[in-house]
Scaffold this motif. Sequence first.
Motif, PDB file in Angstrom:
ATOM      1  N   GLY A 239       0.800  -1.213   0.000  1.00 29.85           N
ATOM      2  CA  GLY A 239       0.000   0.000   0.000  1.00 29.85           C
ATOM      3  C   GLY A 239       0.831   1.260   0.000  1.00 29.85           C
ATOM      4  N   GLU A 240       1.917   1.267   0.753  1.00 30.07           N
ATOM      5  CA  GLU A 240       2.772   2.451   0.795  1.00 30.07           C
ATOM      6  C   GLU A 240       3.487   2.664  -0.534  1.00 30.07           C
ATOM      7  OE1 GLU A 240       3.028   4.959   3.215  1.00 30.07           O
ATOM      8  OE2 GLU A 240       1.138   3.887   3.489  1.00 30.07           O
ATOM      9  N   ALA A 241       3.890   1.570  -1.188  1.00 33.56           N
ATOM     10  CA  ALA A 241       4.502   1.706  -2.512  1.00 33.56           C
ATOM     11  C   ALA A 241       3.503   2.270  -3.516  1.00 33.56           C
ATOM     12  CB  ALA A 241       5.037   0.348  -2.983  1.00 33.56           C
ATOM     13  N   VAL A 242       2.262   1.791  -3.461  1.00 29.61           N
ATOM     14  CA  VAL A 242       1.230   2.310  -4.362  1.00 29.61           C
ATOM     15  C   VAL A 242       0.948   3.776  -4.073  1.00 29.61           C
ATOM     16  CG1 VAL A 242      -1.218   2.156  -4.968  1.00 29.61           C
ATOM     17  CG2 VAL A 242       0.170   0.081  -4.864  1.00 29.61           C
ATOM     18  N   ARG A 243       0.912   4.146  -2.800  1.00 25.04           N
ATOM     19  CA  ARG A 243       0.696   5.556  -2.452  1.00 25.04           C
ATOM     20  C   ARG A 243       1.759   6.438  -3.102  1.00 25.04           C
ATOM     21  NH1 ARG A 243       3.143   9.043   0.019  1.00 25.04           N
ATOM     22  NH2 ARG A 243       4.651   7.536   0.826  1.00 25.04           N
ATOM     23  N   ALA A 244       3.026   6.047  -2.954  1.00 27.70           N
ATOM     24  CA  ALA A 244       4.109   6.833  -3.544  1.00 27.70           C
ATOM     25  C   ALA A 244       3.998   6.865  -5.066  1.00 27.70           C
ATOM     26  CB  ALA A 244       5.463   6.259  -3.117  1.00 27.70           C
ATOM     27  N   ALA A 245       3.601   5.746  -5.650  1.00 30.53           N
ATOM     28  CA  ALA A 245       3.478   5.668  -7.108  1.00 30.53           C
ATOM     29  C   ALA A 245       2.371   6.573  -7.618  1.00 30.53           C
ATOM     30  CB  ALA A 245       3.222   4.229  -7.529  1.00 30.53           C
ATOM     31  N   VAL A 246       1.229   6.571  -6.929  1.00 31.56           N
ATOM     32  CA  VAL A 246       0.107   7.415  -7.350  1.00 31.56           C
ATOM     33  C   VAL A 246       0.471   8.890  -7.191  1.00 31.56           C
ATOM     34  CG1 VAL A 246      -2.270   8.087  -6.792  1.00 31.56           C
ATOM     35  CG2 VAL A 246      -1.651   5.661  -6.930  1.00 31.56           C
ATOM     36  N   GLU A 247       1.146   9.228  -6.127  1.00 33.53           N
ATOM     37  CA  GLU A 247       1.603  10.620  -5.939  1.00 33.53           C
ATOM     38  C   GLU A 247       2.498  11.029  -7.105  1.00 33.53           C
ATOM     39  OE1 GLU A 247       0.621  12.788  -3.876  1.00 33.53           O
ATOM     40  OE2 GLU A 247       0.279  11.976  -1.878  1.00 33.53           O
ATOM     41  N   HIS A 248       3.427  10.163  -7.461  1.00 35.17           N
ATOM     42  CA  HIS A 248       4.336  10.471  -8.577  1.00 35.17           C
ATOM     43  C   HIS A 248       3.579  10.571  -9.904  1.00 35.17           C
ATOM     44  CE1 HIS A 248       7.752  10.183 -11.332  1.00 35.17           C
ATOM     45  NE2 HIS A 248       7.080   9.241 -11.962  1.00 35.17           N
ATOM     46  N   ALA A 249       2.705   9.597 -10.148  1.00 33.43           N
ATOM     47  CA  ALA A 249       2.028   9.539 -11.448  1.00 33.43           C
ATOM     48  C   ALA A 249       1.068  10.701 -11.657  1.00 33.43           C
ATOM     49  CB  ALA A 249       1.291   8.218 -11.579  1.00 33.43           C
ATOM     50  N   SER A 250       0.561  11.265 -10.567  1.00 30.40           N
ATOM     51  CA  SER A 250      -0.469  12.283 -10.704  1.00 30.40           C
ATOM     52  C   SER A 250      -0.012  13.676 -10.288  1.00 30.40           C
ATOM     53  CB  SER A 250      -1.686  11.903  -9.847  1.00 30.40           C
ATOM     54  OG  SER A 250      -1.352  11.835  -8.473  1.00 30.40           O
ATOM     55  N   GLU A 251       1.241  13.874  -9.955  1.00 27.55           N
ATOM     56  CA  GLU A 251       1.639  15.149  -9.345  1.00 27.55           C
ATOM     57  C   GLU A 251       1.503  16.327 -10.276  1.00 27.55           C
ATOM     58  OE1 GLU A 251       6.514  14.996  -9.971  1.00 27.55           O
ATOM     59  OE2 GLU A 251       5.623  14.453  -8.052  1.00 27.55           O
TER      60      GLU A 251
END
Length: 255
Positions: A239-251
């Motif tokens: 979940g934490e990896a996905v959180r970081a990924a979504v932040e990066h992908a959508s920033e």
Amino acid sequence: MDSRDLSPWFELMPPDGPGPMVVAIPYAGGSGRAFRSLRRHVPSRCGLALVDLPGHGRQAAEPFLHDADQAATGLLAALKTLPATDLVLLGHSLGGVLAYEVAARLTESGTPPAGLVVCGSRAPFTGLGHPPVAHLPAGEPFLRAAVDLGLAAPEMLELPDLAETFGGLLQADLAMTASYRPRRRPPLPVRACVIGFSADWIVPEPALRAWDTLFDSPPLHLRTAGGHLALHERENDYGEAVRAAVEHASERRVP
């Protein structure tokens, strides 16, 4: 949008802010509910649309799909019913391949997604990563081979009712994976993240790094503990990896 207009392909978990909609596509044999725990990790400003392919979850009564092109076409049509146009496509294993195909088609139509996140997924042109099994006779021959490869839990061979329910679904999904032939395309102008797992023998580092050639900017690479189904084995790490990924992908799209 009236909730009655939402496609049966989705279980919707609404956002509490202006973030993008994360469209989560599961692994072979899985349904959208596998991603419900992500609500605790994905930024609350983002909505979650959990995907059920035909034959899965809320679409259990529908015939299975055996072809990735059909799945991508159906998902593209279903996306039009979401109450958002700013999308981050997230897929695990088979879901990663479908997420890429949908992202490519959206880009070709002039409406690229905000981002793409692939988890435990080989770059499409690198093969299966395991001996093919989808062609084996249905029932025990297929399930035994799938269990031996770690693609199904050993309980599948011990619980006849579970095997009957799950076996055909998994076999159809693995046929979809085996038959997928990606078209040659220009690198996608989409922010991407590739998540891999330390004990995932099906998707080793070279198959993860091979995603780099499919985007015009290098994707963010994240690695965490766990095997191929780390979303169940290591829920918090995943979940934490996905959180970081979504932040990066959508920033670039989120205020």
